[in-house]
Write a protein that holds these residues in place. Structure first.
Motif, PDB file in Angstrom:
ATOM      1  N   ILE A 203       0.848  -1.194   0.000  1.00  0.00           N
ATOM      2  CA  ILE A 203       0.000   0.000   0.000  1.00  0.00           C
ATOM      3  C   ILE A 203       0.879   1.239   0.000  1.00  0.00           C
ATOM      4  O   ILE A 203       2.086   1.163   0.274  1.00  0.00           O
ATOM      5  N   ASP A 204       0.285   2.398  -0.299  1.00  0.00           N
ATOM      6  CA  ASP A 204       1.021   3.654  -0.251  1.00  0.00           C
ATOM      7  C   ASP A 204       0.809   4.304   1.119  1.00  0.00           C
ATOM      8  O   ASP A 204       0.182   3.729   2.016  1.00  0.00           O
ATOM      9  N   GLU A 205       1.326   5.525   1.261  1.00  0.00           N
ATOM     10  CA  GLU A 205       1.269   6.201   2.563  1.00  0.00           C
ATOM     11  C   GLU A 205      -0.150   6.598   2.955  1.00  0.00           C
ATOM     12  O   GLU A 205      -0.409   6.933   4.118  1.00  0.00           O
ATOM     13  N   GLU A 208      -3.645   3.169   0.392  1.00  0.00           N
ATOM     14  CA  GLU A 208      -4.276   2.718  -0.837  1.00  0.00           C
ATOM     15  C   GLU A 208      -3.398   1.660  -1.504  1.00  0.00           C
ATOM     16  O   GLU A 208      -2.170   1.739  -1.450  1.00  0.00           O
ATOM     17  N   VAL A 210      -1.114  -0.273  -4.093  1.00  0.00           N
ATOM     18  CA  VAL A 210      -0.126   0.275  -5.007  1.00  0.00           C
ATOM     19  C   VAL A 210      -0.122  -0.518  -6.307  1.00  0.00           C
ATOM     20  O   VAL A 210      -0.086  -1.755  -6.294  1.00  0.00           O
ATOM     21  N   ASP A 211      -0.180   0.197  -7.425  1.00  0.00           N
ATOM     22  CA  ASP A 211       0.013  -0.417  -8.731  1.00  0.00           C
ATOM     23  C   ASP A 211       1.501  -0.351  -9.071  1.00  0.00           C
ATOM     24  O   ASP A 211       2.092   0.732  -9.144  1.00  0.00           O
ATOM     25  N   LEU A 212       2.117  -1.517  -9.269  1.00  0.00           N
ATOM     26  CA  LEU A 212       3.553  -1.545  -9.550  1.00  0.00           C
ATOM     27  C   LEU A 212       3.831  -0.982 -10.936  1.00  0.00           C
ATOM     28  O   LEU A 212       3.019  -1.140 -11.861  1.00  0.00           O
ATOM     29  N   TYR A 219       8.384  -7.011  -5.321  1.00  0.00           N
ATOM     30  CA  TYR A 219       9.130  -6.119  -4.441  1.00  0.00           C
ATOM     31  C   TYR A 219       9.764  -6.950  -3.335  1.00  0.00           C
ATOM     32  O   TYR A 219       9.313  -8.062  -3.025  1.00  0.00           O
TER      33      TYR A 219
END
Length: 332
Positions: A203-205, A208, A210-212, A219
């Motif tokens: 997820i992002d900060e 949400e 995350v689309d790589l 990752y």
């Protein structure tokens, strides 16, 4: 390590005051560091080949791998690539520090450096760093001391200046690679761990999903516990990152080998820099050959040494092996 007899070469007998046991030991450290480069480079290449083999299905595992198992093995191999790449970069920085010191002292920095010194070294390197700094790092002689014909000066100047400019460009990339990779490497190496869970979500900060990026297929998450909080660190993985790490590791090995060889030649030249024999990057020298060669008093240093096996530690190892055999007999 037992004391070295510096008089193991006829050449050394002619310069007993300079070729002390300490300096011959340092020459051996530099030679060993060159072999360590080969070892680390092999681990990186082998890990990369194994990733390709897993993806191609050409490795015969005892049982078929689930997608999650295969993914985690690839993550572990990527971690090895990162770990060895950072180790090569740090060794280069370690032997690059304090370029005004005698070569034997610089050799010992490979054994004594601290992590904060690596940070301090890279902090002093930027795109405005004078080329004289790199000439000192690589033990280049002063041009006026080369003792060559005037007509040959353009050829030698092109070689030395082209090399130094290429080295500066490389160090800037090595600095960037070290800054990107060192946190993950430290977590991999120093008592932390890699997150390997098929259910973990990126997820992002703002929490949400995350689309790589299209150049990324996975990752590598490493983590530690800090300030009463779970602190993951994420490196994006895939063919593009892996190719970048392979490129930086190959180039770092080449540059470090140039540096180690230059320091060895400086010792062989009784502390005075000798003309560099290597070309890094594009060869900018004129296509005609020089008529004269730089002179130096390089002698052969072939240091042999004895490694002492401590009886107490040998017995400690034997007890470990005995206990392992006992454990196997009792519990399988």
């Amino acid at each position: 390590m037992a004391p070295i007899d510096p008089h193991n070469s006829d050449d050394l007998d002619h310069h007993p005051d300079y070729f002390t046991p300490d300096r011959v030991v340092s020459h051996s450290i530099l030679s060993s560091a060159q072999q360590v480069l080969n070892y680390r480079s092999f681990l990186i290449r082998n890990a990369s080949r194994t990733i390709d083999e897993i993806r191609n299905g050409s490795i015969d595992f005892d049982e078929p791998l689930t997608p999650a198992q295969g993914q985690n093995i690839i993550r572990a191999l990527n971690a090895e690539i990162i770990q060895e790449t950072v180790s090569i970069i740090e060794a280069l920085a370690a032997v690059s520090m304090n370029p005004d010191d005698p070569p034997e002292d610089r050799a010992k920095q490979l054994l004594t450096y601290r992590n904060y010194e690596i940070h301090d070294f890279f902090d002093t390197i930027d795109d405005s760093t004078d080329l004289d700094r790199f000439a000192s790092i690589f033990a280049y002689p002063d041009f006026d001391d080369l003792d060559i014909a005037e007509a040959d000066e353009p050829w030698y100047r092109a070689h030395m200046l082209g090399n130094l400019q290429a080295y500066r460009d490389f160090y800037l990339v090595a600095k960037q690679a070290w800054d990107v990779l060192r946190t993950a490497r430290n977590k991999i190496t120093h008592g932390f761990f890699i997150l390997m869970n098929s259910d973990q979500v990126l997820i992002d900060e703002q929490a949400e999903p995350v689309d790589l990026p299209d150049w990324c297929d996975d990752y590598l998450a490493t983590a530690k516990w800090q300030d009463d909080d779970f602190e993951p660190h994420v490196l994006l993985m895939g063919d593009r990152p892996r190719e970048a790490y392979l490129t930086i590791s190959r180039n770092t090995a080449v540059v470090q080998n140039h540096l180690l060889q230059g320091l060895k030649r400086q010792i062989e030249n009784q502390g005075e820099p000798a003309y560099p024999e290597f070309v890094y990057g594009e060869d900018l020298r004129p296509d005609w050959g020089p008529e004269t060669r730089p002179t130096s008093d390089v002698v052969t240093v072939d240091a042999s040494y004895q490694v002492v096996l401590n009886d107490e530690f040998r017995e400690k190892q034997e007890r470990l092996f005995d206990h392992v055999e006992d454990l196997t007999e009792q519990h399988g």
